[in-house]
Enzyme design. Sequence first.
Site, mmCIF file in Angstrom:
data_model
loop_
_atom_site.group_PDB
_atom_site.id
_atom_site.type_symbol
_atom_site.label_atom_id
_atom_site.label_comp_id
_atom_site.label_asym_id
_atom_site.label_seq_id
_atom_site.Cartn_x
_atom_site.Cartn_y
_atom_site.Cartn_z
ATOM 1 N N GLY A 173 -64.914 37.159 49.111
ATOM 2 C CA GLY A 173 -65.480 37.222 50.827
ATOM 3 C C GLY A 173 -65.804 38.624 51.277
ATOM 4 N N GLY A 174 -65.593 39.711 50.439
ATOM 5 C CA GLY A 174 -65.888 41.073 50.646
ATOM 6 C C GLY A 174 -67.362 41.115 51.514
ATOM 7 N N LYS A 175 -68.500 40.738 50.753
ATOM 8 C CA LYS A 175 -69.683 40.816 51.133
ATOM 9 C C LYS A 175 -69.905 39.943 52.418
ATOM 10 C CE LYS A 175 -71.073 42.425 46.936
ATOM 11 N NZ LYS A 175 -69.705 42.158 46.026
ATOM 12 N N ASP A 192 -68.586 29.005 46.897
ATOM 13 C CA ASP A 192 -68.134 29.535 45.577
ATOM 14 C C ASP A 192 -67.452 28.438 44.737
ATOM 15 O OD1 ASP A 192 -67.067 32.335 44.440
ATOM 16 O OD2 ASP A 192 -66.351 30.902 43.409
ATOM 17 N N ARG A 197 -60.511 30.130 44.313
ATOM 18 C CA ARG A 197 -61.133 31.152 44.824
ATOM 19 C C ARG A 197 -61.624 31.005 46.171
ATOM 20 N NH1 ARG A 197 -62.003 36.016 41.574
ATOM 21 N NH2 ARG A 197 -63.953 36.433 42.812
ATOM 22 N N ASP A 225 -71.194 24.066 42.851
ATOM 23 C CA ASP A 225 -72.013 24.709 41.760
ATOM 24 C C ASP A 225 -73.066 25.429 42.156
ATOM 25 O OD1 ASP A 225 -73.374 25.886 39.550
ATOM 26 O OD2 ASP A 225 -72.809 24.422 38.130
ATOM 27 N N GLY A 226 -73.145 26.682 42.508
ATOM 28 C CA GLY A 226 -74.369 27.391 42.967
ATOM 29 C C GLY A 226 -75.823 26.936 42.474
ATOM 30 N N ASP A 243 -74.730 37.115 44.485
ATOM 31 C CA ASP A 243 -73.525 37.929 43.937
ATOM 32 C C ASP A 243 -73.043 37.429 42.711
ATOM 33 O OD1 ASP A 243 -72.208 40.360 43.972
ATOM 34 O OD2 ASP A 243 -70.632 39.663 44.964
ATOM 35 N N CYS A 298 -71.752 43.553 39.402
ATOM 36 C CA CYS A 298 -70.636 44.826 39.103
ATOM 37 C C CYS A 298 -70.656 45.174 37.662
ATOM 38 C CB CYS A 298 -69.431 44.737 39.805
ATOM 39 S SG CYS A 298 -68.567 43.245 39.598
#
Length: 372
Positions: A173-175, A192, A197, A225-226, A243, A298
């Site tokens: 959840g940072g972004k 997600d 998570r 599922d994205g 992301d 990343c």
Amino acid sequence: RVKTKWAGSLPKYPHTNLALQNFDATHKLQLEEAWPSVRASMLCEQKYGALVNNFTNVEGAMAQLQFQGCRDFVSWTVSEAAREILQPAASSHNNPSSLESVVVDQGIVPASLSQNIKCLVFPRGDISRFKPSRPDENGLLGYYLMDAASILPALALDVQEGHSVLDLCAAPGGKALALLQTQAIRFLCVNDVSVGRTLRLRRVLASYIPKDLLTEDKLRVTSFDGRKWGEMERDTFDRVLVDVPCTTDRHSLMEEENNIFSRARTKERQRLPQLQLELLMAGIQAVRPRGVVVYSTCALSQMQNWYVVERAIHLAQEELGISLQVADLRPLTQLFKETFNFAPDPYLGQLVLPHLTANFGPIYMCKLKRIN
Ligand code: SAM
């Protein structure tokens, strides 16, 4: 002689070594003479940034962090740009926010930069650690510690007042937190696929965001599922952040547990570029025409970065008739070049390379504007 108990349970060949071996083979070719420096940096302690929570006592949190020697790289950069370029004009402005408006008006700061996000970092070369944030009287935390380069995709998303936003792979959840700091979003959907998570994501949101902003009409947490989002909600959101899951290069070099370079996860790792492509395609379908998608990882691997973007642009045109334009992120990298070490000649998007004096990243991001 007594053998230490853990020695027997250690894998013969640690997964972190497998990761390093893999990176030595692939990243050396890709980054050429930059690889030894990036390699050394990734094997050293990473630097964090403190994302300030605008829903608590901002002045208090800022003062506490500034006292430790940090500065907000977002507003600091804007003021520095103003000072350098607008010396006479800047001297008549004595507070940073009016400086910001001067710089934005004059087009020095890219207009397409999400506002209100504050992230404090220690200066270049300073490897001090942040103290953990303490809860305020309402139980909300003052700042969230994360790789400061992770803020860049959220900044590039260019969230504007009243936007509806989808964060397709949102946990932990940072972004999403960074996006909420803009206080401009009308509706945010955080998704997600991992139920575990997603629970962590809910806990993070509850620790930073007031309850009245966590209602279903403003913020929806889902666990789909994205890849299904393109069919589920076509042409809907003003902004979509994709992301994706990736080889998380830094984590893979440092952590044995849950390492994607373990032999048991080889197939999963090999399938990552295809999964990333499918997630990006879903994001492209879920955004409305003239909306914006930011793709980020990343990882350093070209196969997970520009190659995925290139394939998605091609497939979107050929199979869906959707034209995409790659946005120029150079104004953004120009602005933040004192804080981050950007790859010199990136193709399709921008890449933050870890450096011993600025040990953030790796973060790759590419911003796509949907034309039709
Ligand atoms: N955006 C997050 C943040 O800033 O904290 C980090 C996201 S992490 C890089 C990638 C996430 O993608 C993981 O939490 C993983 O569970 C999720 N994921 C993996 N496969 C997915 C899928 N098919 N659909 C949606 N999410 C997925």
